[in-house]
Scaffold this active site. Structure first.
Site, PDB file in Angstrom:
ATOM      1  N   SER A  15      -1.224   1.135   2.116  1.00 17.96           N
ATOM      2  CA  SER A  15       0.080   1.473   1.521  1.00 17.96           C
ATOM      3  C   SER A  15       1.172   1.815   2.523  1.00 17.96           C
ATOM      4  O   SER A  15       2.331   1.992   2.125  1.00 17.96           O
ATOM      5  CB  SER A  15      -0.080   2.626   0.526  1.00 17.96           C
ATOM      6  OG  SER A  15      -0.741   2.181  -0.637  1.00 17.96           O
ATOM      7  N   GLU A  53      -0.304  -5.933  -3.688  1.00 14.52           N
ATOM      8  CA  GLU A  53      -1.358  -4.921  -3.848  1.00 14.52           C
ATOM      9  C   GLU A  53      -2.481  -5.456  -4.742  1.00 14.52           C
ATOM     10  O   GLU A  53      -3.647  -5.158  -4.517  1.00 14.52           O
ATOM     11  CB  GLU A  53      -0.770  -3.642  -4.457  1.00 14.52           C
ATOM     12  CG  GLU A  53      -0.005  -2.776  -3.471  1.00 14.52           C
ATOM     13  CD  GLU A  53      -0.910  -1.833  -2.712  1.00 14.52           C
ATOM     14  OE1 GLU A  53      -2.140  -2.022  -2.748  1.00 14.52           O
ATOM     15  OE2 GLU A  53      -0.394  -0.893  -2.080  1.00 14.52           O
TER      16      GLU A  53
END
Length: 300
Positions: A70, A170
């Site tokens: 992230s 993601e």
């Protein structure tokens, strides 16, 4: 006067040389201390830390590639704000998010958890979810608005940053453990990105302020860079974390800007990769590294 100057030059040169040697020795000691702390991670650790106002810097494996997880939401967020500045996006515009855009249940997404059937969300709120809460679904929606990872890479290229690769969503990263390694960065290039944030390169003043606010409000990784720093220390940071599979954790990361009491800023990136240590130890290694870096430049 001329004779005096000629006589003084060797003394001044010697003093300057001694000061430089002392500084180099001090950085060597700091690097050794970081290297010793890193051993507890039982994996590969990369660190770059730089005082932006002076250029003083230390690194350990700073040019090696580490999976970002992230942390890659930082360059994504910057690219979104650049498009806001260019009038291509607006913070207030509403974006329709459908359930099929949500990442898997095993991945982190407060947006998905709050609106399981989908929602209409502003760009500003998507940024908050993605940067401050590390929401993977929000990040993917922002990537969709940008037109894909290629826009983020073009944004990085304009900053002359080549050691950060954003390649996948993601959802894609969550579908295959190997994909995270394609989305990598070197600690040294992340510090260059943090310098760009602090200096507001390719960002308006309002976008820079917003990004720093979102990074300062980060709710994840409170035991990492911030973990052992004095109470009240301002840390604008972005974390990244992978799953642990068969006892190996691919990524435990934290990168950010630490404000010293003097007002100077340390840009720091700490990546812990392919670690056999548990989460408490991995996070403590990051916290301890941040602490020794803070202590070093606070005392100097």
């Amino acid at each position: 006067m001329t004779k005096f100057l000629l006589w003084a030059i060797p003394i001044l040169f010697s003093a300057s040389l001694n000061a430089q040697q002392t500084a180099n020795h001090s950085i060597t000691r700091l690097r050794t201390e970081i290297e010793q702390l890193a051993q507890a991670a039982q994996g590969r650790v990369g660190v770059t830390a730089t005082v932006l106002e002076t250029g003083a810097s230390v690194n350990l494996n700073g040019d090696q590639q580490f999976p970002m997880q992230s942390v890659y939401k930082l360059p994504i967020g910057m690219a979104v704000l650049q498009q806001v500045d260019q009038g291509k996006l607006a913070l207030s515009q509403t974006v329709h998010v459908t359930p099929d855009e949500y990442i898997s249940k095993r991945q982190h997404s407060p947006l998905r958890d709050k609106y399981p059937t989908g929602a209409d969300v502003s760009v500003a709120e998507l940024l908050r979810y993605a940067v401050s809460e590390s929401d993977g679904s929000a990040s993917d929606v922002l990537l969709r608005l940008l037109g894909g990872a290629k826009t983020v890479m073009a944004s990085l290229k304009k900053l002359d940053i080549t050691g950060i690769i954003v390649a996948n969503t993601e959802k894609e990263i969550g579908s295959d453990n190997a994909v995270q390694y394609r989305n990598w960065a070197t600690p040294t290039e992340v510090v260059a990105l943090l310098r760009a944030v602090e200096n507001g390169r390719n960002l308006s003043a309002s976008s820079r302020t917003l990004l720093l606010h979102l990074l300062t409000e980060t709710e994840t990784g409170l035991h990492r860079l911030k973990g052992l720093l004095p109470a009240g220390t301002v840390v604008a940071h972005k974390t990244g974390t992978s799953w642990t599979i068969e006892g190996l954790t691919a990524a435990t990361n934290d990168v950010g800007l630490i404000t010293l009491p003097s007002g100077k800023h340390i840009a720091i990136a700490v990546f812990v990769s392919d670690s056999k240590a548990d989460q408490v130890i991995r996070e403590r290694v990051i916290a301890q590294i941040a602490q020794v870096v803070w202590n070093h430049w606070h005392s100097h």
